[in-house]
Design a protein around this motif. Sequence first.
Motif, PDB file in Angstrom:
ATOM      1  N   GLY A 328       0.776  -1.232   0.000  1.00  0.00           N
ATOM      2  CA  GLY A 328       0.000   0.000   0.000  1.00  0.00           C
ATOM      3  C   GLY A 328       0.801   1.272   0.000  1.00  0.00           C
ATOM      4  N   VAL A 329       2.112   1.208  -0.227  1.00  0.00           N
ATOM      5  CA  VAL A 329       2.957   2.397  -0.193  1.00  0.00           C
ATOM      6  C   VAL A 329       2.980   3.042  -1.578  1.00  0.00           C
ATOM      7  CG1 VAL A 329       5.268   3.305   0.234  1.00  0.00           C
ATOM      8  CG2 VAL A 329       4.396   1.416   1.624  1.00  0.00           C
ATOM      9  N   PRO A 330       2.560   4.288  -1.709  1.00  0.00           N
ATOM     10  CA  PRO A 330       2.634   4.966  -3.013  1.00  0.00           C
ATOM     11  C   PRO A 330       4.083   5.237  -3.400  1.00  0.00           C
ATOM     12  CG  PRO A 330       1.875   6.497  -1.327  1.00  0.00           C
ATOM     13  CD  PRO A 330       1.931   5.150  -0.685  1.00  0.00           C
ATOM     14  N   LEU A 331       4.386   5.039  -4.679  1.00  0.00           N
ATOM     15  CA  LEU A 331       5.752   5.150  -5.173  1.00  0.00           C
ATOM     16  C   LEU A 331       5.978   6.492  -5.856  1.00  0.00           C
ATOM     17  CD1 LEU A 331       5.917   1.630  -6.874  1.00  0.00           C
ATOM     18  CD2 LEU A 331       6.468   2.209  -4.490  1.00  0.00           C
ATOM     19  N   VAL A 332       7.152   7.053  -5.656  1.00  0.00           N
ATOM     20  CA  VAL A 332       7.599   8.253  -6.349  1.00  0.00           C
ATOM     21  C   VAL A 332       8.948   7.913  -6.970  1.00  0.00           C
ATOM     22  CG1 VAL A 332       8.162  10.706  -6.166  1.00  0.00           C
ATOM     23  CG2 VAL A 332       6.513   9.688  -4.584  1.00  0.00           C
ATOM     24  N   THR A 333       9.078   8.112  -8.280  1.00  0.00           N
ATOM     25  CA  THR A 333      10.344   7.776  -8.931  1.00  0.00           C
ATOM     26  C   THR A 333      10.861   8.946  -9.752  1.00  0.00           C
ATOM     27  OG1 THR A 333       9.662   5.453  -9.094  1.00  0.00           O
ATOM     28  CG2 THR A 333      11.553   6.137 -10.406  1.00  0.00           C
ATOM     29  N   HIS A 334      12.089   9.332  -9.457  1.00  0.00           N
ATOM     30  CA  HIS A 334      12.839  10.309 -10.258  1.00  0.00           C
ATOM     31  C   HIS A 334      13.185   9.634 -11.588  1.00  0.00           C
ATOM     32  CE1 HIS A 334      16.778  12.796 -10.649  1.00  0.00           C
ATOM     33  NE2 HIS A 334      16.869  11.845 -11.566  1.00  0.00           N
ATOM     34  N   ALA A 335      12.680  10.184 -12.694  1.00  0.00           N
ATOM     35  CA  ALA A 335      12.975   9.635 -14.026  1.00  0.00           C
ATOM     36  C   ALA A 335      13.105  10.803 -14.988  1.00  0.00           C
ATOM     37  CB  ALA A 335      11.881   8.679 -14.478  1.00  0.00           C
ATOM     38  N   ILE A 336      14.284  10.979 -15.541  1.00  0.00           N
ATOM     39  CA  ILE A 336      14.600  12.144 -16.369  1.00  0.00           C
ATOM     40  C   ILE A 336      14.712  11.789 -17.844  1.00  0.00           C
ATOM     41  CG2 ILE A 336      16.608  13.590 -16.926  1.00  0.00           C
ATOM     42  CD1 ILE A 336      16.712  14.377 -13.999  1.00  0.00           C
ATOM     43  N   GLY A 337      15.383  10.679 -18.149  1.00  0.00           N
ATOM     44  CA  GLY A 337      15.601  10.284 -19.529  1.00  0.00           C
ATOM     45  C   GLY A 337      14.485   9.424 -20.086  1.00  0.00           C
ATOM     46  N   ASP A 338      14.388   9.347 -21.414  1.00  0.00           N
ATOM     47  CA  ASP A 338      13.290   8.626 -22.051  1.00  0.00           C
ATOM     48  C   ASP A 338      13.267   7.146 -21.677  1.00  0.00           C
ATOM     49  OD1 ASP A 338      15.608   8.119 -23.546  1.00  0.00           O
ATOM     50  OD2 ASP A 338      14.892   9.217 -25.312  1.00  0.00           O
ATOM     51  N   ALA A 339      14.439   6.488 -21.647  1.00  0.00           N
ATOM     52  CA  ALA A 339      14.470   5.077 -21.278  1.00  0.00           C
ATOM     53  C   ALA A 339      14.041   4.884 -19.827  1.00  0.00           C
ATOM     54  CB  ALA A 339      15.865   4.501 -21.497  1.00  0.00           C
TER      55      ALA A 339
END
Length: 532
Positions: A328-339
């Motif tokens: 039940g933990v909401p995820l936050v992900t740093h994603a900068i590049g297209d891949a």
Amino acid sequence: MSAADLILMADRIHTLSGDRAPTAVATAGGVITALGDRADARDWRGPHTEVLDLGDATITPGLVDGHFHPVMGIGLTRGVDLSSVRTVEGLKAALRSADVAPGGWLEGWGLDPNAFAGAPITHAPLVEAVGPDVPVFLLLFDAHAALVSPRALAMAGVDGPRTFMSGASVVCDAGGTPTGHLLEPEALDLVRTLLPDDAPAERRARLTDLLRRMAACGLTAANAMDFEADSLDLFRALEDEGELPVRWRFAPFVMPGTGRDGLDAVLAQQRLAGRRWRVEGAKFMIDGTIDGGTAWLDEPDTHGESTACFWPDPRDYRSAAAFLAGHGVPLVTHAIGDAGIRYVLDTYAEVPATPVPHRVEHLETMPSELIGRFAALNVTAGMQPTHCTGYIRADHSDNWSTRLGKRRADRAFRARDLRDQGARLALGSDWPIAPFDPRAILAAARLRRPAGEPGVEAVLPEQALTARMALEGYTSEAAAAAGQAGRSGRLVPGHRADLTVFGLDPLAADPDEFAESPIALTVVDGRIAHRA
């Protein structure tokens, strides 16, 4: 209804609920209890009601910064502010003028790699400015890279390349000698761990000052993308002294190499909360930065870099994300590049959904086929408009653009495309990476250039947000991103009594002028947190 604790009246109140525009709002017990005209306010009063007529002001739902690093930030913003440095000569001048105790460290932060004008980033200017014997640690603007002096490297015992769990590196020349350029946290920490610590009282004072300055800018809440070091002690100490002027949601870091014990610790942290703060989420990074050559791109950048995931095996990221989402933990992900963005969206498509939607942060370069997936997967897009307007140039002459090349630089920070295709878009600052004043950020979201600089060409102006879209990114969209659409983000009875009062109308004022708008009042939980 019972008597109001607070009644505010103003010529304009933007409820963002689609209802008629009222001119008065009442709060009691921390929630909005009534909306109407000034004449209606007589019926809401009691013997202890505070009544303020703010005249030609504009009241909106309270502003929420979508991406912030409060505790990390008070540690990173030490020493010389280098954010205004534009050339190597300017860097040397700033270092020469710094006040450093004999034998002490020279620290600085906010250095833009564009100051090196495309040349390699090395410690040569540091040696020229202060000599070979001063330990220097300069944090680059993105906080994913640092420039350190030969003395600092020697003190850390760094005399060649290193191998790390993540995508970090000690940049070396052709002969294997470190240049002073360090990339990503594991490499930075080789030197950073040697820096002197601030006293606990000094850290509390700096955090208190930060929160007061945030409230003075109209912020009522923020999302903290970490919960490390002494975060718990600091926020408990501040609440022991009184109410926080800003609400907080924290998402602790999950770094490469985190095992089951570490994931269990993040789960346990989800139970931590105070009166105006709580832990809710987990923060990942799938890649680094384009400026540092550590992003994850489908194709290498023009330096042959930015080809790998931050996690040595991306499947470990997916496994950790699935474990936490399954609890039940909401995820936050740093994603900068297209891949990187693609891999995160593919991961979110497989892991369990949570009541608070998962998020992807930054989204700097992205092909069109990924845009529609945000709405389809119910994933929040988190973006920071001043990352674009402060560090990228329309003519592609900046470091970020030259590394990407024109094709990929032309699909930068696609805020409008995301909104037009139904994505939930939360806006913020990423302080201390960029200033946190929401007035300038709201203006930049509309202008696609820095506010107050009309001579600067806009970066991809077709990606500009409307005034309402920008305001929603700090209010109603921010509330939905936190799973709070039914209790905050709009001004309706029963919703949380968080309000921001501007001297200028954010939906009608010229954006350059709005960036300088006075903040008459900031209200959190029905209580005045800032009064001009």
